[in-house]
Design a protein around this motif. Structure first.
Motif, PDB file in Angstrom:
ATOM      1  N   UNK A  71       0.816  -1.216   0.000  1.00 32.84           N
ATOM      2  CA  UNK A  71       0.000   0.000   0.000  1.00 32.84           C
ATOM      3  C   UNK A  71       0.844   1.259   0.000  1.00 32.84           C
ATOM      4  N   UNK A  72       1.932   1.255   0.812  1.00 33.16           N
ATOM      5  CA  UNK A  72       2.810   2.423   0.844  1.00 33.16           C
ATOM      6  C   UNK A  72       3.498   2.629  -0.505  1.00 33.16           C
ATOM      7  N   UNK A  73       3.942   1.540  -1.136  1.00 33.32           N
ATOM      8  CA  UNK A  73       4.591   1.673  -2.442  1.00 33.32           C
ATOM      9  C   UNK A  73       3.621   2.190  -3.496  1.00 33.32           C
ATOM     10  N   UNK A  74       2.393   1.696  -3.479  1.00 41.71           N
ATOM     11  CA  UNK A  74       1.400   2.163  -4.449  1.00 41.71           C
ATOM     12  C   UNK A  74       1.084   3.634  -4.224  1.00 41.71           C
ATOM     13  N   UNK A  75       0.941   4.051  -2.938  1.00 39.47           N
ATOM     14  CA  UNK A  75       0.641   5.452  -2.644  1.00 39.47           C
ATOM     15  C   UNK A  75       1.781   6.358  -3.086  1.00 39.47           C
ATOM     16  N   UNK A  76       3.031   5.953  -2.797  1.00 36.89           N
ATOM     17  CA  UNK A  76       4.184   6.756  -3.214  1.00 36.89           C
ATOM     18  C   UNK A  76       4.274   6.837  -4.736  1.00 36.89           C
ATOM     19  N   UNK A  77       4.032   5.717  -5.427  1.00 38.97           N
ATOM     20  CA  UNK A  77       4.065   5.737  -6.883  1.00 38.97           C
ATOM     21  C   UNK A  77       2.986   6.612  -7.479  1.00 38.97           C
ATOM     22  N   UNK A  78       1.784   6.556  -6.886  1.00 44.22           N
ATOM     23  CA  UNK A  78       0.695   7.398  -7.389  1.00 44.22           C
ATOM     24  C   UNK A  78       1.007   8.877  -7.195  1.00 44.22           C
ATOM     25  N   UNK A  79       1.603   9.217  -6.016  1.00 45.49           N
ATOM     26  CA  UNK A  79       1.941  10.616  -5.765  1.00 45.49           C
ATOM     27  C   UNK A  79       3.019  11.106  -6.731  1.00 45.49           C
ATOM     28  N   UNK A  80       4.039  10.283  -6.964  1.00 40.03           N
ATOM     29  CA  UNK A  80       5.096  10.667  -7.919  1.00 40.03           C
ATOM     30  C   UNK A  80       4.533  10.809  -9.332  1.00 40.03           C
ATOM     31  N   UNK A  81       3.605   9.939  -9.693  1.00 41.03           N
ATOM     32  CA  UNK A  81       2.993  10.028 -11.015  1.00 41.03           C
ATOM     33  C   UNK A  81       2.197  11.324 -11.160  1.00 41.03           C
ATOM     34  N   UNK A  82       1.471  11.686 -10.120  1.00 41.29           N
ATOM     35  CA  UNK A  82       0.688  12.925 -10.163  1.00 41.29           C
ATOM     36  C   UNK A  82       1.606  14.130 -10.301  1.00 41.29           C
ATOM     37  N   UNK A  83       2.680  14.167  -9.485  1.00 42.45           N
ATOM     38  CA  UNK A  83       3.613  15.292  -9.571  1.00 42.45           C
ATOM     39  C   UNK A  83       4.288  15.325 -10.946  1.00 42.45           C
ATOM     40  N   UNK A  84       4.618  14.138 -11.503  1.00 44.57           N
ATOM     41  CA  UNK A  84       5.226  14.098 -12.830  1.00 44.57           C
ATOM     42  C   UNK A  84       4.299  14.635 -13.908  1.00 44.57           C
ATOM     43  N   UNK A  85       3.034  14.303 -13.817  1.00 43.23           N
ATOM     44  CA  UNK A  85       2.070  14.823 -14.782  1.00 43.23           C
ATOM     45  C   UNK A  85       1.930  16.338 -14.662  1.00 43.23           C
TER      46      UNK A  85
END
Length: 515
Positions: A71-85
């Motif tokens: 869950x922590x890895x998915x949340x961190x990946x989603x946040x990085x993806x949002x910031x990248x977009x």
């Protein structure tokens, strides 16, 4: 002249991806908290049994108990993806300012290119959300005439936002800059940027602290005698006596009575939670967002500022107020408190709540404050003669005060307000007053009238009465009056149309710098 108005394409503040990504993070956090409602209720209301239709096993609880690392890895990946977009969006979001127009290009997959003429600018709003203030950033929104025609530059540095607004208003006024002034301002901007780049962490921290503690309105922008402020006590008192607060109290009382007298207490409690939070958040936001309120006259128009942690200030150029309305709640009458709203020719469907907040230029004020605000918003209209008419419009109204009122037979349609219901047609404005319980005064400059209409329903035909409406741009102000004698309504219809044509022909307020 600011460097951002040199006719070249520029990008926004480098921290924009982080600021917008941070907002997305807060939204994700809100979803997580919402899914942890059962645990939150156990903390604050121990022993309360949650009905099955409202409380099931939380998805977040399942993740925390069984799949924490994933869950922590998915949340961190989603946040990085949002910031990248958001970073990619920042790279593709550029703007430029010329002597006549503002252009904005944005979009990654679906590109857009928008233009707005400076002489049609309705206002420029600068907001500094709390998170953005930490980085010294601000959001500049240019309000243009039309539906969803506003241009949003999120974010710029605070100094660039202030400088760009001043330059946009100067060009919108019709004043042309001198090359020497441009060179001098550009040199000053380069020196300031170089100094900021050399500043250390301590200096940046001191600058941010100074920004947080500085007054909302710079004393150098307007003379003190032209500034209207609002006390905290009056703001809180008006909120407690507002109609919304009355409904909020009634909701709480009904909820408590039902919970204590019926077996459906738990069901009612969970069903009314959204209503209570909705009313409560509205009342709290009304107080917090109106703190440090000020309205003042500046060289470029009327400046309205408010906010404690997140600040907002907007400049309305001269001639952009299409209609002004003064309202009084029933419970405000003993204190003689009023609120002032204004119509401007810009609408934003996506930001309807913010637009409603900005349309209220005086949340609550005394009668003297109202007259002062009207003088700021309509400087060419509020004279010694019209001031007496406006004061009469705010009063109870007993006839003989210059207003043409409803005839006695109109009491069938206006039981309590037929004596007060009336109008005055001035060469520069149409002044309407109505309401005996909730008093209202509307002022529409004749140069801003879009059209005028007269209506007569079946009952009005029997009573020889008519209804007149003066059309303006869309907004909270509706300039209409009913139960008028047919002859009076016909005269108002005819004379308003003629006065509007004459005023529009001679109006030069949209290029106020040429006057």
């Amino acid at each position: 002249m600011t460097q951002l108005a040199d006719g070249e394409w520029h990008r926004l503040h480098p921290a924009t991806p982080l600021l917008k990504g941070g907002i997305a993070f807060i939204a994700i956090l809100g979803v997580i908290i919402a899914n942890l409602r059962e645990r939150v209720l156990e903390i604050f209301v121990p022993g309360l049994e949650c009905p099955e239709e409202f409380c099931t096993e939380d998805p977040v609880s399942i993740i925390l108990d069984r799949y924490l690392v994933i869950g922590l890895l998915v949340a961190a990946g989603a946040l990085l993806l949002i910031i990248g977009l958001f970073w990619l969006s920042w790279r593709m979001h550029t703007f430029r300012v010329t002597e006549e127009i503002v252009e904005v290009r944005s979009g990654v997959v679906f590109r857009s290119h928008r233009k707005a003429r400076l002489d049609r600018v309705q206002g420029i709003n600068i907001s500094r959300p709390l998170f953005a203030r930490i980085f010294g950033a601000a959001k500049l929104e240019l309000s243009a005439a039309g539906s969803d025609a506003n241009m949003d530059l999120s974010y710029l540095t605070g100094a660039n936002a202030d400088g760009l607004r001043a330059e946009l208003l100067r060009r919108a006024s019709g004043i042309r800059s001198r090359e020497a002034e441009q060179g001098e301002s550009a040199a000053e901007g380069e020196a300031t940027a170089a100094q900021a780049s050399r500043a250390g962490i301590g200096e940046v921290a001191r600058q941010r602290l100074a920004e947080f503690t500085a007054p909302e309105l710079d004393p150098n922008l307007a003379p003190p005698q032209s500034v209207v402020t609002m006390s905290v006590g009056r703001l809180i008192g008006s909120t407690l006596l507002s109609t919304t607060m009355i409904f909020f109290v009634i909701t709480i009382v009904v909820m408590v009575v039902v919970m204590t007298t019926t077996d459906a207490g738990s069901w009612v409690f969970f069903a009314l939670i959204p209503t209570v939070f909705g009313f409560g958040s509205y009342l709290v936001n009304r107080v917090v967002k109106s703190l440090r309120y000020s309205i003042a006259s500046t060289a470029d128009g009327v400046r309205v500022g408010y906010g404690l942690l997140s600040t907002t200030n907007e400049t309305l150029p001269p001639g952009r107020s299409h209609a002004v309305q003064v309202n009084q709640d029933l419970l405000w009458r003993p204190a003689d408190w009023w609120t002032v709203q204004v119509n401007v020719a810009s609408q934003s469907v996506a930001q309807a709540t913010a637009a409603q907040q900005r349309s209220t230029i005086l949340p609550v004020g005394s009668r003297a404050d109202v007259l002062k605000v009207l003088e700021l918003v309509l400087p060419d209209l509020v004279t010694d003669e019209t001031r007496l008419l406006i004061e009469s419009g705010l009063a109870k109204g007993e006839g003989g005060d210059g207003f043409t009122t409803t005839p006695r037979r109109g009491a069938v349609l206006r039981w309590f307000s037929w004596r007060r219901n009336g109008f005055v047609l001035h060469p520069d404005a149409v002044i309407l007053r109505k309401g005996a319980i909730w008093r209202t005064l509307s002022v529409v400059p004749t140069a801003r009238t879009q059209s005028v209409a007269a209506h007569q329903g079946p009952l009005e035909r029997v009573l020889r009465l008519a209804h007149v409406r003066v059309h303006t741009v869309a907004g909270p102000v509706t300039a209409e009056i009913g139960a008028l004698d047919v002859a009076d309504a016909s005269a108002l219809f005819r004379d308003t149309a003629a006065a509007g044509v004459a005023a529009i022909r001679s109006d030069r307020s949209h290029r106020w710098g040429d006057r």
